[in-house]
Design an enzyme around this catalytic site. Structure first.
Site, short mmCIF file in Angstrom:
data_model
loop_
_atom_site.label_atom_id
_atom_site.label_comp_id
_atom_site.label_asym_id
_atom_site.label_seq_id
_atom_site.Cartn_x
_atom_site.Cartn_y
_atom_site.Cartn_z
N ILE A 83 0.84 -1.20 0.00
CA ILE A 83 0.00 0.00 0.00
C ILE A 83 0.87 1.25 0.00
O ILE A 83 0.60 2.22 -0.73
CB ILE A 83 -0.96 -0.01 1.20
CG1 ILE A 83 -1.94 -1.18 1.08
CG2 ILE A 83 -1.72 1.31 1.31
CD1 ILE A 83 -2.86 -1.35 2.28
N ARG B 108 11.96 -1.10 8.35
CA ARG B 108 13.03 -2.06 8.60
C ARG B 108 14.02 -2.01 7.43
O ARG B 108 13.67 -1.63 6.32
CB ARG B 108 12.47 -3.46 8.76
CG ARG B 108 11.55 -3.64 9.96
CD ARG B 108 10.97 -5.03 9.99
NE ARG B 108 10.21 -5.31 8.77
CZ ARG B 108 9.76 -6.50 8.43
NH1 ARG B 108 10.01 -7.55 9.21
NH2 ARG B 108 9.09 -6.67 7.31
N ARG C 11 -3.54 0.77 11.47
CA ARG C 11 -4.14 0.28 12.70
C ARG C 11 -3.89 1.30 13.80
O ARG C 11 -2.79 1.84 13.92
CB ARG C 11 -3.57 -1.08 13.11
CG ARG C 11 -3.92 -2.23 12.17
CD ARG C 11 -5.41 -2.55 12.19
NE ARG C 11 -5.76 -3.66 11.31
CZ ARG C 11 -6.08 -3.55 10.03
NH1 ARG C 11 -6.09 -2.35 9.46
NH2 ARG C 11 -6.40 -4.61 9.32
N GLU D 205 -13.53 -0.61 17.66
CA GLU D 205 -14.46 -0.34 16.57
C GLU D 205 -15.67 -1.28 16.66
O GLU D 205 -15.53 -2.41 17.13
CB GLU D 205 -13.75 -0.51 15.23
CG GLU D 205 -12.59 0.45 15.03
CD GLU D 205 -11.86 0.23 13.70
OE1 GLU D 205 -12.25 -0.71 12.96
OE2 GLU D 205 -10.93 0.98 13.41
N HIS E 183 -13.23 3.60 9.30
CA HIS E 183 -12.53 2.40 8.80
C HIS E 183 -13.10 1.96 7.45
O HIS E 183 -13.58 0.83 7.29
CB HIS E 183 -12.59 1.25 9.80
CG HIS E 183 -11.46 0.27 9.62
ND1 HIS E 183 -11.01 -0.54 10.62
CD2 HIS E 183 -10.67 -0.01 8.53
CE1 HIS E 183 -10.01 -1.29 10.18
NE2 HIS E 183 -9.78 -0.98 8.90
#
Length: 324
Positions: free
Chosen positions: A155, A175, A236, A265, A285
């Site tokens: 994404i 990372r 998240r 949620e 969301h």
């Protein structure tokens, strides 16, 4: 098989072309949301295959132990909401396609929509117009600014392409293997986490929520952001330390936030701290909630059910249960 689909809020799934794949099965579609264990146990008493829409309902041990007929859970993507070890113990197959190589363009597009909404104050300007007060302030432009991507997966790569089209510089922190991939793709990488937070005009989170990433964004990190900067979270809520974002926004660093995800949620409390702040753009969301994305997701989900029914389960995340 008796199949139950949970949390299809707008009764969308049965309108998808792929829904016809279940014509030979008995399907129940639930359009409301339940989390109470007793209520769910009653609803799912005769269910043999359970279809989940992402992480809308937690499937935990107390519930699983009350579903003796359940043999398959079919969904797509990550599964922190399912007690996998309990499923294995009870002989329940969990099938979840990780859709390798296929980003959620819907989530990337929503991320970009939130960026634009935040920097141009689109929801606030609309509310002002409808209230008869015309303009309420001055927004900012994106061209020449720096988009920081925390994490560099499928994404994030799509979002980076959108940023380039808008004339933004892209800065990545992740990372080391992901940083190397970002360099190969031609993007800048930050010298350190502190450098990343300080330099980003718009900072967007793109990580999965696992033990290593939970609360990875601290209050100290947010305090390094510019007063004009925007924090965007379509991944998240648990990536940010509890309470840290609200406190940071009240302190003015960053100056704005755009969020699509919350700790608990669905959010129905109008007094939720993030919803009460004037410098926050928030959506419920909806990153993956498009008819096109649903077709992609449920085509995989229903194929997993058909494969299980044929005795050849696919995308199984607890394979030790199969011989049983």
């Amino acid at each position: 098989m008796n199949i139950t689909i949970l949390d299809d809020y707008f009764d969308t799934v049965r309108t998808l072309p792929c829904f016809r794949k279940l014509d030979s099965h008995a399907v129940t579609v639930c359009t409301d949301h339940l989390q109470d264990t007793d209520a769910l146990a009653a609803r799912l008493a005769d269910t043999e295959a359970l279809v989940l829409i992402r992480e809308r309902t937690n499937i935990r041990t107390p519930l699983l132990e009350r579903l003796p007929k359940l043999r398959l859970i079919s969904q797509r993507s990550v599964f922190p909401h399912i007690d996998i070890d309990t499923c294995t113990r009870l002989g329940i197959v969990v099938a979840s396609s990780q859709h390798p190589g296929t980003p959620s363009y819907a989530a990337a597009e929503l991320t970009w929509g939130l960026v634009l909404a935040a920097v141009r104050q689109i929801p606030q300007q609309m509310a002002s117009l409808k209230a008869g007060t015309w303009q309420i302030g001055v927004g900012t432009s994106l061209r020449g600014k720096t988009l920081g991507l925390y994490g560099y997966g499928r994404i994030a790569r799509a979002v980076a392409d959108y940023a380039e089209a808008f004339g933004m510089k892209v800065l990545v922190w992740a990372r080391e293997p992901s940083l190397e991939q970002a360099r190969q793709d031609g993007w800048l990488t930050a010298a350190s986490k502190a450098d990343f937070f300080a330099r980003s005009d718009v900072l967007s989170l793109h990580m999965r929520l696992v033990d290593a990433t939970r609360h990875i964004v601290s209050a100290a990190d947010l305090a390094l952001m510019q007063p004009t900067a925007v924090l965007v979270n379509t991944s998240r809520a648990g990536l940010i330390a509890p309470g840290a974002l609200v406190a940071a926004l009240k302190a003015g660093r960053p100056g704005f936030a755009a969020v699509d995800v919350f700790e608990d949620e669905p959010v129905r409390d109008l007094a939720h701290p993030l919803l009460a702040l004037p410098n926050v753009v928030a959506t419920p969301h909806i990153g993956y909630v498009t008819s096109d994305e649903y077709q992609l997701q449920f085509d995989d989900i229903f194929e997993q059910i058909l494969a299980y029914a044929a005795g050849t389960p696919i995308n199984v995340v607890n394979p030790t249960v199969i011989p049983r």
